[in-house]
Write a protein that holds these residues in place. Structure first.
Motif, PDB file in Angstrom:
ATOM      1  N   ARG A 207       0.816  -1.209   0.000  1.00  0.00           N
ATOM      2  CA  ARG A 207       0.000   0.000   0.000  1.00  0.00           C
ATOM      3  C   ARG A 207       0.855   1.267   0.000  1.00  0.00           C
ATOM      4  O   ARG A 207       0.474   2.278  -0.589  1.00  0.00           O
ATOM      5  CB  ARG A 207      -0.936  -0.024   1.209  1.00  0.00           C
ATOM      6  CG  ARG A 207      -1.907   1.134   1.221  1.00  0.00           C
ATOM      7  CD  ARG A 207      -2.998   0.941   2.250  1.00  0.00           C
ATOM      8  NE  ARG A 207      -3.840   2.129   2.313  1.00  0.00           N
ATOM      9  CZ  ARG A 207      -5.029   2.174   2.863  1.00  0.00           C
ATOM     10  NH1 ARG A 207      -5.537   1.101   3.401  1.00  0.00           N
ATOM     11  NH2 ARG A 207      -5.738   3.280   2.891  1.00  0.00           N
TER      12      ARG A 207
ATOM     13  N   GLY B 107     -10.170   1.833   4.103  1.00  0.00           N
ATOM     14  CA  GLY B 107     -10.125   1.548   2.670  1.00  0.00           C
ATOM     15  C   GLY B 107     -11.124   2.356   1.856  1.00  0.00           C
ATOM     16  O   GLY B 107     -10.753   3.296   1.164  1.00  0.00           O
ATOM     17  N   GLY B 111     -10.706   6.125   0.184  1.00  0.00           N
ATOM     18  CA  GLY B 111     -10.643   5.951  -1.275  1.00  0.00           C
ATOM     19  C   GLY B 111     -11.729   6.769  -1.972  1.00  0.00           C
ATOM     20  O   GLY B 111     -11.461   7.474  -2.948  1.00  0.00           O
ATOM     21  N   ILE B 174      -8.312  -3.914  -0.841  1.00  0.00           N
ATOM     22  CA  ILE B 174      -8.769  -2.524  -0.995  1.00  0.00           C
ATOM     23  C   ILE B 174      -7.678  -1.498  -0.661  1.00  0.00           C
ATOM     24  O   ILE B 174      -7.728  -0.357  -1.115  1.00  0.00           O
ATOM     25  CB  ILE B 174     -10.033  -2.273  -0.137  1.00  0.00           C
ATOM     26  CG1 ILE B 174     -10.775  -1.044  -0.663  1.00  0.00           C
ATOM     27  CG2 ILE B 174      -9.683  -2.137   1.351  1.00  0.00           C
ATOM     28  CD1 ILE B 174     -12.177  -0.892  -0.145  1.00  0.00           C
ATOM     29  N   PRO B 177      -5.584   0.261  -3.978  1.00  0.00           N
ATOM     30  CA  PRO B 177      -6.257   1.336  -4.716  1.00  0.00           C
ATOM     31  C   PRO B 177      -6.599   2.547  -3.855  1.00  0.00           C
ATOM     32  O   PRO B 177      -6.524   3.689  -4.317  1.00  0.00           O
ATOM     33  CB  PRO B 177      -7.525   0.676  -5.274  1.00  0.00           C
ATOM     34  CG  PRO B 177      -7.678  -0.612  -4.581  1.00  0.00           C
ATOM     35  CD  PRO B 177      -6.326  -1.011  -4.084  1.00  0.00           C
ATOM     36  N   ALA B 178      -6.949   2.286  -2.582  1.00  0.00           N
ATOM     37  CA  ALA B 178      -7.257   3.425  -1.695  1.00  0.00           C
ATOM     38  C   ALA B 178      -6.010   4.273  -1.483  1.00  0.00           C
ATOM     39  O   ALA B 178      -6.071   5.508  -1.536  1.00  0.00           O
ATOM     40  CB  ALA B 178      -7.796   2.915  -0.359  1.00  0.00           C
ATOM     41  N   LEU B 181      -5.320   6.329  -4.641  1.00  0.00           N
ATOM     42  CA  LEU B 181      -6.249   7.454  -4.796  1.00  0.00           C
ATOM     43  C   LEU B 181      -5.937   8.577  -3.807  1.00  0.00           C
ATOM     44  O   LEU B 181      -5.977   9.754  -4.168  1.00  0.00           O
ATOM     45  CB  LEU B 181      -7.692   6.971  -4.587  1.00  0.00           C
ATOM     46  CG  LEU B 181      -8.360   6.336  -5.810  1.00  0.00           C
ATOM     47  CD1 LEU B 181      -9.663   5.645  -5.414  1.00  0.00           C
ATOM     48  CD2 LEU B 181      -8.627   7.389  -6.890  1.00  0.00           C
TER      49      LEU B 181
END
Lengths: 225, 246
Positions: A207, B107, B111, B174, B177-178, B181
């Protein structure tokens, strides 16, 4: 244009809905400052100002992780007052002033939530004997009492936020405030808040790499703004 | 078992009387009441006991509380011993809290809000925000419906149903992508604010941001983002008051 009794009544109603949304009902993103301030700006005829000050406060809110029994600021009703203060001002002044008010009110809103939680605990304690009888009516009464208290809390916090916003508007009219400095400093503080929160959530794994990639892509896209 | 629609509506207010003592407990009891209503005509004693249990301490992510409400109500109708239901509710707290926090608070919420910020910075404006809010609430409602249905259908086997569901997969997927963004939104929204303010704006914001990150990372737990923001306001106002300003 802003500050009419009808404007204030609508903002108070919206702030109450927003205040309830954060914890009690329905937890549907209405309490996010970007949403709360954008709608508040629209209600007073300046949705762009609401969106701008909401975007600033949203950066701070992105740092908040409302897990379990953690304590956190309440940005919703604060954002409603911030939008009123920022509306119909040059944005470089309005965002800094509205953002400042929003931060102060977010702290007060968070404090009021703690008071409510303690009051709820006392309410449950005083009804502990009734809860052991298995009467659904007791549970219903406690639930509605809790909701009413949260609504009252939201009314008070929003009222304070709106009162300070009205006072702040008068101050902005008489003071020749070089608001760009305050706006720029708060944007920097907001970016730091959001980045810190995202970094903490990302840890050291995949992440974090995606976060870094997002910053790079966003910065490249920002060159074309 | 009747009362599913009422239970669903009540689940939207499951934190209505959140307290440090029972956390979601009373809200869970309020949501379970319509589901347990039929038990009163079958076995009034059992109904009273089930009502007491339904409002005891419980803590989880609010969106996933329906899984526990449904499963515990089903267990009450199935005649599972009370102590077993208590232990079952306790066992659900941790996983439902951890999964929900990971999927939603850490998440989906950041996001979606980052998506809205990107949309605003790119000039899409209010429609991007509207899509974000409507989309999020559609997901939130769908999850609540799914949770209650799954809980009612599986009872004490709800743990197995959760393991086999979309939830653990979403929790592990998740984050990336979070994170992306949020990173993109940060840079874009900073540019959106600062480009019109010129190089002085970039300089002030840059110095403040570096200080803020440094204090948050290495300044201990006292330096929350809110406190740093308030400190920034105070120091800037002092500077504006006493420093010569062109």
């Amino acid at each position: 244009m802003t500050g009419t009794p009808l404007d204030l009544a609508l903002l108070l109603l919206w702030g109450t809905v927003v205040g309830l949304d954060l914890v009690s009902v329905p937890q549907g993103l209405l309490a996010r400052p970007l949403v709360a301030a954008s709608i508040a700006g629209w209600l007073v005829g300046d949705p762009v100002a609401g969106m701008r000050v909401g975007a600033l406060l949203e950066l701070f809110a992105l740092d908040v992780l409302p897990v379990g029994a953690s304590r956190y600021p309440e940005y919703g009703p604060a954002a409603v007052g911030a939008a009123l203060l920022a509306a119909h001002q040059p944005w470089s002044v309005g965002v800094g002033a509205g953002g400042s008010l929003g931060l102060v009110m977010a702290a007060l809103g968070g404090w009021s939530l703690q008071r409510l939680r303690k009051a709820n605990a006392r309410l449950v304690q005083t009804n502990a004997a009734a809860l052991t009888t298995g009467m659904p009516a007791t549970i219903r009464r406690l639930q509605w009492t809790g909701l009413r208290r949260d609504a009252f809390r939201a009314v008070v916090v929003t009222s304070a936020s709106l009162a300070l916003a009205l006072a702040g508007r008068n101050w902005l009219q008489v003071a020749d405030v070089p608001g760009r400095l305050l706006t720029a400093a708060l944007v920097g503080a907001g970016v730091a808040a959001a980045l810190t929160g995202a970094w903490r959530s990302a840890g050291h794994g995949r992440r974090l790499r995606w976060l870094a990639a997002g910053v790079v892509v966003g910065a490249l896209a920002g060159l074309f703004l | 078992m009747k009362g599913r629609t009422r239970a669903l509506a009540r689940l939207l207010a499951v934190q209505g009387v959140w307290s440090y003592e029972r956390m979601l407990g009373i809200g869970m009891g309020y949501a379970a009441e319509p589901l347990l209503h039929d038990l009163q005509s079958i076995d009034p004693g059992r109904h009273a006991e089930a009502t007491i249990r339904s409002a005891e301490f419980f803590n989880s992510h609010p969106y996933l509380a329906g899984l526990a409400v449904g499963a515990a109500s089903r267990a009450e109708y199935d005649g599972v011993p009370g102590e077993q239901i208590r232990r079952f509710r306790t066992a659900l707290c941790g996983p439902l809290g951890a999964l929900g926090d990971q999927v939603f608070w850490a998440g989906l919420v950041p996001g979606i809000m980052a998506f809205a910020l990107v949309a605003i910075a790119l000039g899409v404006g209010g429609s991007g925000l509207l899509v974000a809010v409507v989309g999020y609430n559609a997901i939130r409602l769908a999850v609540t419906v799914w949770g209650l249905r799954t809980g009612l259908a599986t009872g004490l086997q709800v743990g197995t149903a959760i393991s086999a569901s979309w939830l653990p997969r979403a929790a592990s997927r998740i984050g990336a992508p979070a994170g992306f963004l949020v990173g993109a939104a940060l840079a874009l929204i900073a540019a959106w604010f600062l480009v019109p303010l010129g190089s002085a704006g970039f300089g002030v914001a840059g110095i403040t941001a570096v200080l803020g990150v440094a204090l948050a990372r290495w300044g201990g737990t006292k330096f929350t983002s809110l406190r740093f923001g308030l400190m920034t306001v105070g120091l800037t106002l002092l500077w504006m008051r006493f420093a010569p300003w062109p």
